[in-house]
Design an enzyme around this catalytic site. Structure first.
Site: not given
Ligand code: DMJ
Length: 452
Positions: A341, A444
């Site tokens: 992470e 995203t």
């Molecule tokens: C997802 O929910 C999305 O990509 C968000 O922007 C960041 N975290 C997670 C994936 O790691």
């Protein structure tokens, strides 16, 4: 004797291939194998969800139990997974997800929910489902959710509160961050375009531009801001969690809506990112943390979430920087056979060892492969996908890892495994027309939205 001379001929051929700078081919057969493996993994995880967590938000992949985020399930996994099933041609799975969504999903819940997570997973998933399937019920659900979320924007700055009660509209938590404020633009904007009701677009635009307008003199934003006063609570600046997708949505909102305000804000912001955040190391370039006002380094923390920046830079046209950052991303992955992470490139050590099935490293590989056709990204993606399928698989699905040094598993399988990780894992080995980047922009959460 013959065996030995054959061996030398083989070594000679490999050496001359490298001398001529020709890496081995990634054949169509290898791509087909990867697509088959990813499809099988998707089916396996969905089967586990159906068997042990049907109707819940997620599956707990070790104890084989349902996981519900709030008082009542909002079907995170089916909503996040539906478009992946459609893109992968998994018709049966797509129908199962569609049926449960249309029969059971109900947002009339007396519960505070996190605006950002609900928006990127559910609102985004429903809007894409509508664009792919054209069943109006998907859009009605999205519109109902949008209406319930709207009171979060009732602040003096226009920046939203972090939590809202879906039934009463009560809001809480005025300390918010650029990612959770800005990463509503594509979903709320798309909802406006599809319903013809401009209120969503306008509220989300006011919010993301309010963050941009609070940037420092050197054009960086901080990590936490008070949405009532517009005062920065944390002036840490980086591209990691709390800020990451704010930048992503400045650029992608420009691509999706063609609104020049986003393009201008992106151009200013990306110059500041390149000037203050990028650190050049032998193992590749990565992004550090600095103070938003001075640009002085505060820590050299990088990690799984930050890895998206290579893909975003490639998508926005800066292939050179993207390639350098992807080199670091891949280093971080191969050092442990799965990325941690958080990682410090300067000390070459782990800061936080867990892996929660995140997609960002693969996502960057996907953009770089699509935009350069350099087959090294196919090899990178193969390595990452193989590692995930090997180290995270369980009897019922796929599990996160407590530590990438021990591969001990934890009982969590986020819905973004379906929405993003599996989707990028498949798309990189598929024909470009399975998802045409000239026609759609991926949110995203990797939900494709049509450019109109
Ligand atoms: C997802 O929910 C999305 O990509 C968000 O922007 C960041 N975290 C997670 C994936 O790691």
């Amino acid at each position: 004797m013959k065996k030995i001379s054959n061996f030398f001929i083989f070594i000679f051929l490999i050496q001359s291939a490298f001398a001529q700078n020709t890496s081995p081919a990634f054949t169509e057969k290898m791509k087909a194998e990867m697509r088959t493996n990813v499809k099988e993994a998707v089916k396996h995880a969905w089967k586990g969800y159906k068997q042990y967590a049907w109707g819940a938000d997620d599956l707990k992949p070790l104890t084989k139990e349902p996981e519900v985020w709030y008082k009542q399930s909002m079907l995170m996994t089916p909503v996040d997974a539906f478009d992946t099933f459609v893109l992968l041609g998994l018709k049966e799975e797509a129908n199962e997800a569609k049926n449960i969504i249309l029969q059971k999903l109900d947002f009339n819940i007396n519960q505070d929910v996190q605006v950002f997570e609900i928006t990127i997973r559910l609102l985004g998933g429903l809007l894409t489902a509508y664009e792919l399937d054209r069943n109006k019920k998907f859009l009605n659900l999205a519109d109902d959710l949008g209406k319930r979320l709207m009171p979060c924007f009732n602040t003096p700055t226009g920046m939203p509160y972090r939590y809202i009660n879906l039934q009463t509209g009560a809001i809480r938590d005025s300390a918010n961050n650029p990612a959770e404020i800005g990463t509503l633009m594509m979903e709320f904007g798309k909802l406006s375009k599809l319903t013809g009701n401009p209120i969503y677009y306008n509220a989300a635009k006011k919010a993301i531009m309010a963050v941009y307008n609070k940037r420092s003199q050197i054009n960086l934003v901080g990590e936490v801001i008070d949405v009532n006063t517009g005062t920065w609570i944390s002036t840490q600046s980086h591209v990691s969690g709390y800020i990451d997708s704010y930048y992503e949505y400045l650029y992608k909102s420009w691509k999706l809506f063609g609104d020049k305000d986003f393009k201008n804000a992106w151009d200013v912001s990306v110059n500041a990112i390149k000037k203050y955040l990028i650190s050049k190391q032998n193992n590749g370039w990565f992004c550090i943390h600095v103070d938003m006002n001075t640009g002085i380094e505060t820590s050299s923390t990088y990690g799984a979430l930050d890895a998206f920046i290579a893909g975003l830079l490639a998508y926005s046209g800066d292939i050179k920087t993207a390639k350098e950052i992807q080199k670091a991303n891949y280093y971080m992955w191969t050092k442990f056979n799965i990325e941690p992470e958080e990682f410090n490139f300067k000390t070459d050590s782990i800061l936080s060892a867990y892996y929660v099935l995140r997609p960002e490293n693969l996502e960057s590989c996907f953009y770089l492969y699509r935009l350069t056709k350099d087959k090294q990204y196919l090899f990178m993606a193969k390595r990452m996908v193989d590692d995930i399928l090997t180290h995270c698989r369980t009897e019922a699905g796929f599990a996160s890892l407590k530590s990438v040094t021990t591969f001990e598993k934890i009982n969590s399988m986020h819905s973004f495994l379906f929405a993003e990780t599996f989707k990028y894992a498949y798309l990189i080995f598929a024909q470009d027309n399975v998802l045409d980047l000239k026609k759609v922009v991926l949110t995203t959460e990797a939900h494709p939205f049509k450019i109109k």
